[in-house]
Design a protein around this motif. Sequence first.
Motif, PDB file in Angstrom:
ATOM      1  N   VAL A  24      -9.943 -31.319 -27.111  1.00 45.41           N
ATOM      2  CA  VAL A  24     -10.161 -32.102 -25.900  1.00 45.41           C
ATOM      3  C   VAL A  24      -8.843 -32.790 -25.586  1.00 45.41           C
ATOM      4  O   VAL A  24      -8.447 -33.730 -26.283  1.00 45.41           O
ATOM      5  CB  VAL A  24     -11.281 -33.142 -26.067  1.00 45.41           C
ATOM      6  N   PRO A  25      -8.123 -32.297 -24.585  1.00 48.12           N
ATOM      7  CA  PRO A  25      -6.828 -32.911 -24.243  1.00 48.12           C
ATOM      8  C   PRO A  25      -7.024 -34.298 -23.630  1.00 48.12           C
ATOM      9  O   PRO A  25      -8.146 -34.704 -23.306  1.00 48.12           O
ATOM     10  CB  PRO A  25      -6.248 -31.934 -23.212  1.00 48.12           C
ATOM     11  N   ILE A  26      -5.939 -35.004 -23.462  1.00 49.28           N
ATOM     12  CA  ILE A  26      -5.970 -36.297 -22.794  1.00 49.28           C
ATOM     13  C   ILE A  26      -6.392 -36.072 -21.344  1.00 49.28           C
ATOM     14  O   ILE A  26      -5.924 -35.142 -20.681  1.00 49.28           O
ATOM     15  CB  ILE A  26      -4.597 -36.994 -22.902  1.00 49.28           C
ATOM     16  N   TYR A  50      -1.758 -23.648 -17.922  1.00 43.23           N
ATOM     17  CA  TYR A  50      -1.731 -24.553 -16.776  1.00 43.23           C
ATOM     18  C   TYR A  50      -2.475 -23.920 -15.626  1.00 43.23           C
ATOM     19  O   TYR A  50      -2.364 -22.711 -15.392  1.00 43.23           O
ATOM     20  CB  TYR A  50      -0.280 -24.853 -16.370  1.00 43.23           C
ATOM     21  N   ASN A  51      -3.232 -24.711 -14.935  1.00 44.94           N
ATOM     22  CA  ASN A  51      -3.936 -24.237 -13.735  1.00 44.94           C
ATOM     23  C   ASN A  51      -4.812 -23.023 -14.060  1.00 44.94           C
ATOM     24  O   ASN A  51      -4.834 -22.033 -13.319  1.00 44.94           O
ATOM     25  CB  ASN A  51      -2.910 -23.898 -12.649  1.00 44.94           C
ATOM     26  N   ASN A  52      -5.482 -23.118 -15.188  1.00 44.55           N
ATOM     27  CA  ASN A  52      -6.425 -22.097 -15.626  1.00 44.55           C
ATOM     28  C   ASN A  52      -5.816 -20.743 -15.934  1.00 44.55           C
ATOM     29  O   ASN A  52      -6.505 -19.716 -15.861  1.00 44.55           O
ATOM     30  CB  ASN A  52      -7.551 -21.916 -14.607  1.00 44.55           C
ATOM     31  N   GLU A  53      -4.546 -20.751 -16.265  1.00 38.83           N
ATOM     32  CA  GLU A  53      -3.976 -19.484 -16.714  1.00 38.83           C
ATOM     33  C   GLU A  53      -2.851 -19.731 -17.712  1.00 38.83           C
ATOM     34  O   GLU A  53      -2.282 -20.818 -17.758  1.00 38.83           O
ATOM     35  CB  GLU A  53      -3.482 -18.643 -15.541  1.00 38.83           C
ATOM     36  N   PHE A  65      -5.715 -13.165 -29.965  1.00 34.86           N
ATOM     37  CA  PHE A  65      -5.816 -14.552 -29.552  1.00 34.86           C
ATOM     38  C   PHE A  65      -6.206 -14.639 -28.082  1.00 34.86           C
ATOM     39  O   PHE A  65      -5.794 -13.816 -27.254  1.00 34.86           O
ATOM     40  CB  PHE A  65      -4.474 -15.266 -29.735  1.00 34.86           C
ATOM     41  N   SER A  66      -6.949 -15.664 -27.752  1.00 31.94           N
ATOM     42  CA  SER A  66      -7.220 -15.963 -26.344  1.00 31.94           C
ATOM     43  C   SER A  66      -7.446 -17.468 -26.205  1.00 31.94           C
ATOM     44  O   SER A  66      -7.784 -18.147 -27.188  1.00 31.94           O
ATOM     45  CB  SER A  66      -8.434 -15.183 -25.827  1.00 31.94           C
ATOM     46  N   VAL A  67      -7.209 -17.959 -25.020  1.00 31.88           N
ATOM     47  CA  VAL A  67      -7.442 -19.378 -24.743  1.00 31.88           C
ATOM     48  C   VAL A  67      -8.312 -19.482 -23.504  1.00 31.88           C
ATOM     49  O   VAL A  67      -8.336 -18.599 -22.648  1.00 31.88           O
ATOM     50  CB  VAL A  67      -6.140 -20.181 -24.540  1.00 31.88           C
ATOM     51  N   GLU A  68      -9.007 -20.621 -23.433  1.00 36.63           N
ATOM     52  CA  GLU A  68      -9.929 -20.811 -22.332  1.00 36.63           C
ATOM     53  C   GLU A  68     -10.113 -22.304 -22.099  1.00 36.63           C
ATOM     54  O   GLU A  68     -10.027 -23.102 -23.044  1.00 36.63           O
ATOM     55  CB  GLU A  68     -11.287 -20.185 -22.683  1.00 36.63           C
ATOM     56  N   ARG A  69     -10.352 -22.644 -20.862  1.00 33.71           N
ATOM     57  CA  ARG A  69     -10.750 -24.003 -20.540  1.00 33.71           C
ATOM     58  C   ARG A  69     -12.135 -23.872 -19.905  1.00 33.71           C
ATOM     59  O   ARG A  69     -12.263 -23.746 -18.700  1.00 33.71           O
ATOM     60  CB  ARG A  69      -9.754 -24.635 -19.588  1.00 33.71           C
ATOM     61  N   PRO A  70     -13.163 -23.875 -20.725  1.00 33.25           N
ATOM     62  CA  PRO A  70     -14.516 -23.543 -20.247  1.00 33.25           C
ATOM     63  C   PRO A  70     -15.122 -24.585 -19.320  1.00 33.25           C
ATOM     64  O   PRO A  70     -16.009 -24.270 -18.546  1.00 33.25           O
ATOM     65  CB  PRO A  70     -15.319 -23.413 -21.544  1.00 33.25           C
ATOM     66  N   THR A  76      -9.927 -24.261 -25.591  1.00 31.91           N
ATOM     67  CA  THR A  76     -10.242 -23.572 -26.839  1.00 31.91           C
ATOM     68  C   THR A  76      -9.243 -22.469 -27.143  1.00 31.91           C
ATOM     69  O   THR A  76      -8.652 -21.870 -26.243  1.00 31.91           O
ATOM     70  CB  THR A  76     -11.652 -22.957 -26.798  1.00 31.91           C
ATOM     71  N   LEU A  77      -9.101 -22.231 -28.452  1.00 38.77           N
ATOM     72  CA  LEU A  77      -8.315 -21.104 -28.946  1.00 38.77           C
ATOM     73  C   LEU A  77      -9.266 -20.221 -29.734  1.00 38.77           C
ATOM     74  O   LEU A  77      -9.914 -20.682 -30.663  1.00 38.77           O
ATOM     75  CB  LEU A  77      -7.176 -21.582 -29.843  1.00 38.77           C
ATOM     76  N   LYS A  78      -9.352 -18.958 -29.349  1.00 34.19           N
ATOM     77  CA  LYS A  78     -10.209 -18.015 -30.050  1.00 34.19           C
ATOM     78  C   LYS A  78      -9.340 -16.985 -30.765  1.00 34.19           C
ATOM     79  O   LYS A  78      -8.387 -16.449 -30.183  1.00 34.19           O
ATOM     80  CB  LYS A  78     -11.153 -17.302 -29.074  1.00 34.19           C
ATOM     81  N   ILE A  79      -9.696 -16.762 -32.016  1.00 31.46           N
ATOM     82  CA  ILE A  79      -9.081 -15.663 -32.759  1.00 31.46           C
ATOM     83  C   ILE A  79     -10.180 -14.654 -33.001  1.00 31.46           C
ATOM     84  O   ILE A  79     -11.191 -14.971 -33.655  1.00 31.46           O
ATOM     85  CB  ILE A  79      -8.466 -16.131 -34.088  1.00 31.46           C
TER      86      ILE A  79
END
Lengths: 116, 112
Positions: A24-26, A50-53, A65-70, A76-79
């Motif tokens: 959970v970022p600031i 940034y900006n959902n990408e 690896f993948s990242v997401e801002r759900p 999140t970081l998924k492995i």
Amino acid sequence: EPEVTQTPSHQVTQMGQEVILRCVPISNHLYFYWYRQILGQKVEFLVSFYNNEISEKSEIFDDQFSVERPDGSNFTLKIRSTKLEDSAMYFCASSEAPGLVSNIQYFGAGTRLSVL
Amino acid sequence: LAKTTQPISMDSYEGQEVNITCSHNNIATNDYITWYQQFPSQGPRFIIQGYKTKVTNEVASLFIPADRKSSTLSLPRVSLSDTAVYYCLVDLVSGGYNKLIFGAGTRLAVHP
């Protein structure tokens, strides 16, 4: 003082399993990052978002690896299929839009990932 | 990004002032100098940032000479809890994101 929070603090998994590390970022920050640190080694950049990408990724950040801002708060970081060499501390960081000054990144306490 | 060079380790005693110097010969005009602190099993923690001359906050001071090819982090009256790894980074003012490139840092040990 606002802080970056990461969960869980320690994740143990079996090789080949998928893991999701949460951050959970600031709240007013717009730039998000993942770094990792293998025990006894340097902190290494993985990815910025940034900006959902994805803005940039390192050679470490391969197709596993993948990242997401759900939603509006989590990052999140998924492995997908963990390997033994993925065992490390994973740090999430965030920063404001820098404008004309250098952006300061604030780090979470990290998630220790242990792949057995 | 400019490469930085700093001592691998330093020792000090409680109550002393510690100065850690970092060299960054190839610093670019838009680079800022930033120092982070890291305790074992914790994330790096921002200490101080500067562009030129001197910056002071409640934790440390940062001295940057006119040519900006080096910088010195000064920790006044260290305590045992200042034992940590200290990283000097230079980062580009880009108007957007920037990845941080960490070196090995300086491992400071404060002794009683």
